[in-house]
Design an enzyme around this catalytic site. Structure first.
Site, PDB file in Angstrom:
ATOM      1  N   PHE A 160       0.860  -1.186   0.000  1.00 36.51           N
ATOM      2  CA  PHE A 160       0.000   0.000   0.000  1.00 36.51           C
ATOM      3  C   PHE A 160       0.892   1.231   0.000  1.00 36.51           C
ATOM      4  O   PHE A 160       1.663   1.454   0.936  1.00 36.51           O
ATOM      5  CB  PHE A 160      -0.872  -0.027   1.259  1.00 36.51           C
ATOM      6  CG  PHE A 160      -1.893   1.081   1.341  1.00 36.51           C
ATOM      7  CD1 PHE A 160      -2.957   1.115   0.460  1.00 36.51           C
ATOM      8  CD2 PHE A 160      -1.805   2.065   2.304  1.00 36.51           C
ATOM      9  CE1 PHE A 160      -3.914   2.121   0.533  1.00 36.51           C
ATOM     10  CE2 PHE A 160      -2.752   3.072   2.396  1.00 36.51           C
ATOM     11  CZ  PHE A 160      -3.811   3.098   1.507  1.00 36.51           C
ATOM     12  N   SER A 208       2.847  12.242   7.353  1.00 35.79           N
ATOM     13  CA  SER A 208       1.704  12.508   8.226  1.00 35.79           C
ATOM     14  C   SER A 208       0.620  13.310   7.511  1.00 35.79           C
ATOM     15  O   SER A 208      -0.571  13.087   7.727  1.00 35.79           O
ATOM     16  CB  SER A 208       2.164  13.298   9.463  1.00 35.79           C
ATOM     17  OG  SER A 208       3.252  12.663  10.072  1.00 35.79           O
ATOM     18  N   GLU A 263       2.614   3.920  10.368  1.00 38.63           N
ATOM     19  CA  GLU A 263       1.144   3.939  10.435  1.00 38.63           C
ATOM     20  C   GLU A 263       0.644   5.031  11.378  1.00 38.63           C
ATOM     21  O   GLU A 263      -0.291   4.841  12.153  1.00 38.63           O
ATOM     22  CB  GLU A 263       0.581   2.560  10.804  1.00 38.63           C
ATOM     23  CG  GLU A 263       0.917   1.542   9.722  1.00 38.63           C
ATOM     24  CD  GLU A 263      -0.090   0.404   9.574  1.00 38.63           C
ATOM     25  OE1 GLU A 263       0.348  -0.668   9.146  1.00 38.63           O
ATOM     26  OE2 GLU A 263      -1.276   0.576   9.864  1.00 38.63           O
ATOM     27  N   SER A 296       3.515   8.941  16.868  1.00 37.09           N
ATOM     28  CA  SER A 296       2.895   9.123  18.192  1.00 37.09           C
ATOM     29  C   SER A 296       2.228  10.500  18.274  1.00 37.09           C
ATOM     30  O   SER A 296       1.176  10.646  18.912  1.00 37.09           O
ATOM     31  CB  SER A 296       3.946   8.975  19.291  1.00 37.09           C
ATOM     32  OG  SER A 296       4.353   7.623  19.365  1.00 37.09           O
TER      33      SER A 296
HETATM   34  C1  LIG Z   1      10.179   0.791   7.675  1.00 40.08           C
HETATM   35  C2  LIG Z   1       9.017   1.624   7.243  1.00 40.08           C
HETATM   36  C3  LIG Z   1       7.938   1.031   6.598  1.00 40.08           C
HETATM   37  C4  LIG Z   1       6.874   1.819   6.136  1.00 40.08           C
HETATM   38  N1  LIG Z   1       5.865   1.224   5.405  1.00 40.08           N
HETATM   39  C5  LIG Z   1       4.951   2.026   4.786  1.00 40.08           C
HETATM   40  C6  LIG Z   1       3.989   1.463   3.857  1.00 40.08           C
HETATM   41  O1  LIG Z   1       3.945   0.251   3.632  1.00 40.08           O
HETATM   42  N2  LIG Z   1       3.136   2.307   3.223  1.00 40.08           N
HETATM   43  C7  LIG Z   1       3.148   3.663   3.427  1.00 40.08           C
HETATM   44  O2  LIG Z   1       2.368   4.368   2.799  1.00 40.08           O
HETATM   45  N3  LIG Z   1       4.036   4.223   4.317  1.00 40.08           N
HETATM   46  C8  LIG Z   1       4.924   3.427   4.986  1.00 40.08           C
HETATM   47  N4  LIG Z   1       5.842   3.984   5.863  1.00 40.08           N
HETATM   48  C9  LIG Z   1       5.807   5.425   6.084  1.00 40.08           C
HETATM   49  C10 LIG Z   1       5.347   5.836   7.474  1.00 40.08           C
HETATM   50  O3  LIG Z   1       3.982   5.580   7.638  1.00 40.08           O
HETATM   51  C11 LIG Z   1       5.708   7.319   7.640  1.00 40.08           C
HETATM   52  O4  LIG Z   1       7.123   7.373   7.778  1.00 40.08           O
HETATM   53  C12 LIG Z   1       5.027   7.965   8.825  1.00 40.08           C
HETATM   54  O5  LIG Z   1       3.642   8.086   8.588  1.00 40.08           O
HETATM   55  C13 LIG Z   1       5.593   9.355   9.133  1.00 40.08           C
HETATM   56  O6  LIG Z   1       5.675  10.144   8.007  1.00 40.08           O
HETATM   57  P1  LIG Z   1       7.042  10.908   7.646  1.00 40.08           P
HETATM   58  O7  LIG Z   1       8.131   9.915   7.730  1.00 40.08           O
HETATM   59  O8  LIG Z   1       6.852  11.623   6.363  1.00 40.08           O
HETATM   60  O9  LIG Z   1       7.216  11.965   8.800  1.00 40.08           O
HETATM   61  P2  LIG Z   1       6.630  13.457   8.816  1.00 40.08           P
HETATM   62  O10 LIG Z   1       5.179  13.442   8.539  1.00 40.08           O
HETATM   63  O11 LIG Z   1       7.504  14.307   7.954  1.00 40.08           O
HETATM   64  O12 LIG Z   1       6.876  13.839  10.336  1.00 40.08           O
HETATM   65  C14 LIG Z   1       8.116  14.269  10.862  1.00 40.08           C
HETATM   66  C15 LIG Z   1       7.898  14.606  12.340  1.00 40.08           C
HETATM   67  O13 LIG Z   1       6.981  15.710  12.447  1.00 40.08           O
HETATM   68  C16 LIG Z   1       5.890  15.353  13.270  1.00 40.08           C
HETATM   69  N5  LIG Z   1       4.675  16.006  12.807  1.00 40.08           N
HETATM   70  C17 LIG Z   1       4.168  16.051  11.540  1.00 40.08           C
HETATM   71  N6  LIG Z   1       3.020  16.750  11.535  1.00 40.08           N
HETATM   72  C18 LIG Z   1       2.796  17.151  12.805  1.00 40.08           C
HETATM   73  C19 LIG Z   1       1.766  17.892  13.453  1.00 40.08           C
HETATM   74  N7  LIG Z   1       0.714  18.370  12.765  1.00 40.08           N
HETATM   75  N8  LIG Z   1       1.848  18.110  14.783  1.00 40.08           N
HETATM   76  C20 LIG Z   1       2.909  17.629  15.494  1.00 40.08           C
HETATM   77  N9  LIG Z   1       3.907  16.909  14.953  1.00 40.08           N
HETATM   78  C21 LIG Z   1       3.851  16.674  13.620  1.00 40.08           C
HETATM   79  C22 LIG Z   1       5.788  13.829  13.140  1.00 40.08           C
HETATM   80  O14 LIG Z   1       5.058  13.262  14.226  1.00 40.08           O
HETATM   81  C23 LIG Z   1       7.273  13.446  13.133  1.00 40.08           C
HETATM   82  O15 LIG Z   1       7.755  13.434  14.446  1.00 40.08           O
HETATM   83  C24 LIG Z   1       6.865   3.207   6.373  1.00 40.08           C
HETATM   84  C25 LIG Z   1       7.940   3.798   7.074  1.00 40.08           C
HETATM   85  C26 LIG Z   1       9.010   3.039   7.469  1.00 40.08           C
HETATM   86  C27 LIG Z   1      10.161   3.719   8.122  1.00 40.08           C
END
Ligand SMILES: Cc1cc2nc3c(=O)[nH]c(=O)nc-3n(C[C@H](O)[C@H](O)[C@H](O)COP(=O)(O)OP(=O)(O)OC[C@H]3O[C@@H](n4cnc5c(N)ncnc54)[C@H](O)[C@@H]3O)c2cc1C
Length: 382
Positions: free
Chosen positions: A123, A132, A366, A369
């Site tokens: 997915f 996020s 997913e 926190s």
């Molecule tokens: C090993 C692995 C497997 C994964 N598998 C999948 C998969 O199969 N499919 C898929 O679609 N995704 C997958 N992911 C992606 C994962 O779901 C995302 O990494 C996660 O949702 C966080 O998004 P980001 O890394 O872009 O962080 P960002 O969204 O850039 O966040 C960075 C930081 O900012 C904080 N932040 C962002 N917005 C806010 C807010 N409004 N208020 C306060 N804090 C905030 C976040 O909490 C985090 O601490 C995977 C990730 C990893 C590492």
């Protein structure tokens, strides 16, 4: 109120526990060290029916429920999280969108191979530029005659590049809504479609025996009928998938947290310091008691969320609570289990080192926190 398992659930739990201990445990450290995908383990999990647990028998499933999947994930993660996340992503992110939103033709084509574990689906929501904030989706799909033409990229996609990956479901901008916001839809892209490139696997801190890739789409054409569900429903679809998925990830975190208790008790009995087993020191006993308390309460939280979901009640807040509590519990227990193991806890050959490396992603994947806290606060009317 009764948290006892049914006979079927108890039987499933004990057979997965036996499988994890006898089949996964002896070989997983080597896969982890070499960053290799455990095809033989996945094949055997398929034979056991684990990939079909929550799906109807007419599509090759086991006719069980989502809670059964959670129990299996907990027992696998008690021994190893790479194998558990492979199952979690294959079922709750890969096959579930097709089961929930697919047409009869899509279900007939894809579900039998996915529920049997012969093939995996992925997915793709996250992109290099956002995670996020799904409103940041930049991947676009344009209808050209009877084909969608997809351009863009996806990041960190689990199960997307194995030899048995059959498809990835991607979210893409397909237009503009009347209020000016992006119209998001989900589209099935079969593996091997021209213009769809799976980039080399990432070098990861944990989940080293699971499969994760960046994906690129460059004028990638798929038939119009590969649209999953209705056009423009992409946002609602992945919110539903992620809400459910949080219960599954919570179960996985509980398994890791319980594995930390198991390994710590074993080690505390064997390891001697100052003339006695370290388990005789109250400082060690209290650490293990706290670890057990946290694992137990996190388990109750995911049981509650799953029970609400199965009863058709609202479960969004409870799923977020379970995921938040369980992932923080996993991190806390992994840190303490490593501490109890002293220097050996820092050596990859000990399962607790693997647990420590695997725990952190649970606070990120997913929904981070912070996102879980936002969901809970919003549900409280804030
Ligand atoms: C090993 C692995 C497997 C994964 N598998 C999948 C998969 O199969 N499919 C898929 O679609 N995704 C997958 N992911 C992606 C994962 O779901 C995302 O990494 C996660 O949702 C966080 O998004 P980001 O890394 O872009 O962080 P960002 O969204 O850039 O966040 C960075 C930081 O900012 C904080 N932040 C962002 N917005 C806010 C807010 N409004 N208020 C306060 N804090 C905030 C976040 O909490 C985090 O601490 C995977 C990730 C990893 C590492």
């Amino acid at each position: 109120m009764d948290f006892r398992l049914t006979e079927e659930h108890e039987a499933l739990r004990s057979s997965v526990r036996e499988f994890a201990n006898e089949v996964v445990a002896p070989v997983i450290a080597e896969h982890y060290e070499n960053h290799t995908f455990p095809y033989e383990i996945v094949r055997q999990m398929g034979k056991m029916g684990l990939f079909g647990l929550p799906f109807p028998e007419e599509h090759g499933g086991m006719g069980g429920d989502y809670f059964a999947l959670c129990l299996a994930l907990e027992e696998l993660a008690r021994v190893d999280s790479s194998v558990a996340i492979t199952l979690e992503a294959a079922v709750s992110l890969g096959a579930m969108p097709i089961h929930r939103f697919g047409t009869d033709a899509q279900k007939a084509r894809w579900l039998p191979m996915l529920t049997s574990g012969e093939a995996l689906a992925a997915f793709g929501l996250t992109e290099p530029g956002f995670g996020s904030d799904a409103g940041g989706t930049a991947t676009r799909a344009v209808l050209d005659g009877d084909h969608w033409v997809i351009n863009g990229s996806k990041a960190f996609i689990t199960n997307s590049g194995t030899d048995i990956t059959a498809l990835v479901t991607v979210t893409a901008v397909t237009g503009t809504n009347p209020d000016g916001s992006k119209e998001l839809s989900t589209i099935i892209v079969p593996s091997g479609t021209p213009g769809f490139t799976v980039q080399p696997g990432y070098s990861k801190v944990g989940w080293c025996a699971s499969d994760t890739h960046e994906l690129s789409f460059d004028d990638c054409r798929v038939p119009a009928e590969n649209l999953l569900g209705e056009r423009g429903r992409g946002f609602a679809q992945f919110l539903r998938i992620l809400d459910e998925g949080r219960i599954a990830i919570a179960a996985l975190g509980v398994g890791l947290a319980q594995g930390c208790v198991d390994e710590s008790i074993k080690y505390a009995r064997e390891r001697h310091a100052f003339g006695r087993p370290i388990g005789n020191f109250q400082a060690i006993q209290f650490k293990i008691a706290d670890m057990e308390m946290r694992a137990h309460t996190a388990r109750l939280a995911y049981y509650d969320a799953a029970a609400r979901m199965l009863a058709g009640a609202d479960f969004k807040r409870q799923a977020a609570i379970a995921k938040l509590l369980s992932s923080e519990t996993a991190v806390d227990n992994a840190r303490e289990a490593t501490q109890i193991h002293g220097g050996y806890g820092f050596m990859n050959e000990f399962p607790v080192a693997r647990f420590w490396r695997d725990s952190k992603i649970l606070e990120i994947g997913e929904g981070t926190s912070e996102v879980q806290r936002m969901i809970i606060a919003r549900d409280l009317g804030l």
